[in-house]
Design an enzyme around this catalytic site. Sequence first.
Site, PDB file in Angstrom:
ATOM      1  N   ASN A 116       0.765  -1.196   0.042  1.00 34.08           N
ATOM      2  CA  ASN A 116      -0.258   0.294  -0.043  1.00 34.08           C
ATOM      3  C   ASN A 116       0.752   1.333   0.266  1.00 34.08           C
ATOM      4  O   ASN A 116       0.689   2.290  -0.773  1.00 34.08           O
ATOM      5  CB  ASN A 116      -0.736  -0.055   1.039  1.00 34.08           C
ATOM      6  CG  ASN A 116      -0.278   0.132   2.532  1.00 34.08           C
ATOM      7  OD1 ASN A 116       0.234  -0.692   2.597  1.00 34.08           O
ATOM      8  ND2 ASN A 116      -1.233   0.610   3.019  1.00 34.08           N
ATOM      9  N   GLU A 161       4.218  -3.802  12.786  1.00 33.46           N
ATOM     10  CA  GLU A 161       2.990  -3.126  12.105  1.00 33.46           C
ATOM     11  C   GLU A 161       1.924  -3.577  11.858  1.00 33.46           C
ATOM     12  O   GLU A 161       2.299  -3.827  10.230  1.00 33.46           O
ATOM     13  CB  GLU A 161       3.836  -2.037  11.513  1.00 33.46           C
ATOM     14  CG  GLU A 161       4.993  -1.308  12.444  1.00 33.46           C
ATOM     15  CD  GLU A 161       4.669  -0.242  13.277  1.00 33.46           C
ATOM     16  OE1 GLU A 161       2.878  -0.093  13.264  1.00 33.46           O
ATOM     17  OE2 GLU A 161       5.239  -0.190  14.410  1.00 33.46           O
ATOM     18  N   CYS A 201      -3.150   1.904   6.547  1.00 34.45           N
ATOM     19  CA  CYS A 201      -3.083   1.033   7.934  1.00 34.45           C
ATOM     20  C   CYS A 201      -3.384   2.301   9.014  1.00 34.45           C
ATOM     21  O   CYS A 201      -4.763   2.486   9.391  1.00 34.45           O
ATOM     22  CB  CYS A 201      -1.332   1.066   7.932  1.00 34.45           C
ATOM     23  SG  CYS A 201      -0.663   2.467   8.414  1.00 34.45           S
ATOM     24  N   GLU A 261       7.896   2.277  15.468  1.00 32.84           N
ATOM     25  CA  GLU A 261       8.644   3.162  13.812  1.00 32.84           C
ATOM     26  C   GLU A 261       8.428   4.318  14.333  1.00 32.84           C
ATOM     27  O   GLU A 261       8.170   5.025  14.993  1.00 32.84           O
ATOM     28  CB  GLU A 261       7.775   2.960  12.511  1.00 32.84           C
ATOM     29  CG  GLU A 261       8.202   2.046  11.482  1.00 32.84           C
ATOM     30  CD  GLU A 261       7.944   1.121  10.938  1.00 32.84           C
ATOM     31  OE1 GLU A 261       8.877   0.781  10.767  1.00 32.84           O
ATOM     32  OE2 GLU A 261       6.987   0.413  10.935  1.00 32.84           O
TER      33      GLU A 261
HETATM   34  P1  NAD Z   1       0.178  -9.486   3.772  1.00 33.53           P
HETATM   35  O1  NAD Z   1       0.442  -9.755   5.041  1.00 33.53           O
HETATM   36  O2  NAD Z   1      -0.295  -9.699   3.277  1.00 33.53           O
HETATM   37  O3  NAD Z   1       1.191  -8.836   3.236  1.00 33.53           O
HETATM   38  C1  NAD Z   1       2.353  -8.385   3.634  1.00 33.53           C
HETATM   39  C2  NAD Z   1       3.920  -8.709   3.364  1.00 33.53           C
HETATM   40  O4  NAD Z   1       4.189  -9.949   3.943  1.00 33.53           O
HETATM   41  C3  NAD Z   1       4.703  -8.571   2.233  1.00 33.53           C
HETATM   42  O5  NAD Z   1       5.295  -8.815   1.487  1.00 33.53           O
HETATM   43  C4  NAD Z   1       3.890 -10.242   1.392  1.00 33.53           C
HETATM   44  O6  NAD Z   1       4.648 -10.614   0.699  1.00 33.53           O
HETATM   45  C5  NAD Z   1       4.810 -10.811   3.444  1.00 33.53           C
HETATM   46  N1  NAD Z   1       4.473 -12.469   2.762  1.00 33.53           N
HETATM   47  C6  NAD Z   1       2.875 -12.565   3.549  1.00 33.53           C
HETATM   48  N2  NAD Z   1       2.940 -14.214   3.912  1.00 33.53           N
HETATM   49  C7  NAD Z   1       3.923 -14.299   4.432  1.00 33.53           C
HETATM   50  C8  NAD Z   1       4.771 -15.190   5.332  1.00 33.53           C
HETATM   51  N3  NAD Z   1       3.700 -15.854   5.809  1.00 33.53           N
HETATM   52  N4  NAD Z   1       6.094 -14.597   6.027  1.00 33.53           N
HETATM   53  C9  NAD Z   1       5.984 -13.073   5.728  1.00 33.53           C
HETATM   54  N5  NAD Z   1       5.922 -12.428   4.844  1.00 33.53           N
HETATM   55  C10 NAD Z   1       4.723 -12.918   4.322  1.00 33.53           C
HETATM   56  O7  NAD Z   1      -0.132  -7.991   4.345  1.00 33.53           O
HETATM   57  P2  NAD Z   1      -1.411  -7.304   3.418  1.00 33.53           P
HETATM   58  O8  NAD Z   1      -2.597  -7.771   2.805  1.00 33.53           O
HETATM   59  O9  NAD Z   1      -0.467  -6.452   2.326  1.00 33.53           O
HETATM   60  O10 NAD Z   1      -1.142  -5.511   3.545  1.00 33.53           O
HETATM   61  C11 NAD Z   1      -1.933  -5.195   4.310  1.00 33.53           C
HETATM   62  C12 NAD Z   1      -1.972  -5.016   5.586  1.00 33.53           C
HETATM   63  O11 NAD Z   1      -0.612  -4.280   5.869  1.00 33.53           O
HETATM   64  C13 NAD Z   1      -3.114  -4.232   6.156  1.00 33.53           C
HETATM   65  O12 NAD Z   1      -3.539  -4.208   7.264  1.00 33.53           O
HETATM   66  C14 NAD Z   1      -2.421  -2.597   7.036  1.00 33.53           C
HETATM   67  O13 NAD Z   1      -3.087  -2.169   8.058  1.00 33.53           O
HETATM   68  C15 NAD Z   1      -1.210  -3.144   7.164  1.00 33.53           C
HETATM   69  N6  NAD Z   1      -0.494  -2.061   6.788  1.00 33.53           N
HETATM   70  C16 NAD Z   1       0.622  -1.591   8.485  1.00 33.53           C
HETATM   71  C17 NAD Z   1       0.993  -0.653   8.845  1.00 33.53           C
HETATM   72  C18 NAD Z   1       1.595  -0.462   9.995  1.00 33.53           C
HETATM   73  O14 NAD Z   1       2.408   0.643  10.126  1.00 33.53           O
HETATM   74  N7  NAD Z   1       0.945  -0.722  10.662  1.00 33.53           N
HETATM   75  C19 NAD Z   1       1.506   0.458   7.039  1.00 33.53           C
HETATM   76  C20 NAD Z   1       0.713   0.017   5.909  1.00 33.53           C
HETATM   77  C21 NAD Z   1       0.074  -1.691   6.172  1.00 33.53           C
END
Ligand code: NAD
Length: 476
Positions: free
Chosen positions: A146, A244, A278, A457
Amino acid sequence: MQMRIGGKDVSSTDDARMPVINPATGIEIDRVPEGTIYEVDDAVRAAETAFDAWAGRTVRDRGMILFQAAASVREHSHDLASLLTAEQGKPVRDAVDEVRGFANILEFYAGIAGAMHGEYIGLGSAGDCLVRHDPLGVCGAIVPWNMPVILMGWKVGPALLAGNTLVFKPASATPLTSLSVTALMEEAGLPPGVLNIVTGRGDVVGEGLVKHPGIRKISFTGDMETGDRVRELAGSRLAEIHLELGGSDPMIVWKDADIGKAVDGAVRGRFYNAGQTCTAVKRLFVHEDIAREFIARLRKRAESLVVGDGSDPSVEMGPLSGKAQLERIISVVESVKEKSQGTILTGGSPLSGPGYERGFFYPPTLVGDPDPDCPLMTREVFGPVLPVTVIRDLDEGICRANETRYGLGASVWTRDLAVAHEVFSRVEAGVVWVNKHLTLPPEIPFEGVKESGLGRENGLQAFQGYTRTKSLFISW
Ligand code: NAD
């Protein structure tokens, strides 16, 4: 593009590649290697090889390199932003801001370099103690699609300034800008192997990184369920973990709010990045005295937003990041409609017609009077849908704001300092804004509470999170 390991372009061992799709057109724009655990291992080794020399430099020296890297990223901000828009979908002006935001983060950490030092503790006749803040070693960072560049900055800035080396895994959907940024940082003087990028699937490259015995800390941003998996895998070998995760930020609009400002804040807070942030405003609570006027103005503004391909400079909101994301939003809104769990005030169906044929577009959507048990109120909804609830008093607003397992951000819109303070004190969140939402400059530490995260962060706190203390006790 290729992966970047030890300062070199690298393809995957089995030569497999994965497509990167422009979400506004559905067209493939590039392919990147689908990495395997062998490339993860190579990247960790490259980072280990680079570690001693990087950690051995002075912190000011590392800061100078971050300054040079920031300047190079700024110089190329328009090209990087076009690439970011093409792979992620956000309007190009927001993409420029994101790229410059990355440079801001590097500059913030570079700027504090000269002030980073250890401590002296005098223990009288028992002796003297010195405390060093040493880097952890090779760290791993994993981010979602995102905000690919800002999130990269949040990890790279403090980790590298502290003297660590890094293996970075971008989301499968958005690897291109991170790869270009890394190449620019290397051209600006970052030694090979200090920052390595392995592209590929989460369950292969992501898990491979989390499980790798050479990784001393894993910093993960993403979904809650993935976060649980990361904690389970990394925790079993005592690596440091920083998570996060998701959010469902409340925005409370009090009766004395500047309505125009609050409407602007809600529009930006929810519809920026097509709602895929997020800390987006995900639940809005407005006081009954101003609800009618506020909702009418909010609806007008939401309906006037220009939605389209982010590469068109007039566009204010781009597509969702992909088909799966669009399908998720459609299913949530359809379920609210079917179960009569709220009133659709505007939007509520995917966009179609000229300009929207192949991309993943959903309009700004407002849902009035949402049922507290509907998914818009209980889950994190990552798209341009905003539920609006009318409240009668502040206690109701705060209690409703806290009715969630998430705790990232929250905002209150008021001119009354006592109201602002009450919300700040009682709302469970890592950051509370007054008459603002979303903005997170690198100076401000940012930490999810409840199930939204673990660790910090930004700010000096993030820098400290990439160090360990080593104490020396001298007895004379
Ligand atoms: P996701 O967890 O599906 O993917 C995030 C990353 O993790 C990707 O690079 C993905 O390839 C990797 N990943 C997937 N499976 C994995 C595994 N089993 N082991 C290790 N890595 C793995 O998340 P998403 O749907 O791509 O992102 C959206 C989410 O991120 C939302 O919940 C959003 O709120 C959150 N987010 C949080 C923050 C924050 O600062 N708190 C910032 C941005 C986004």
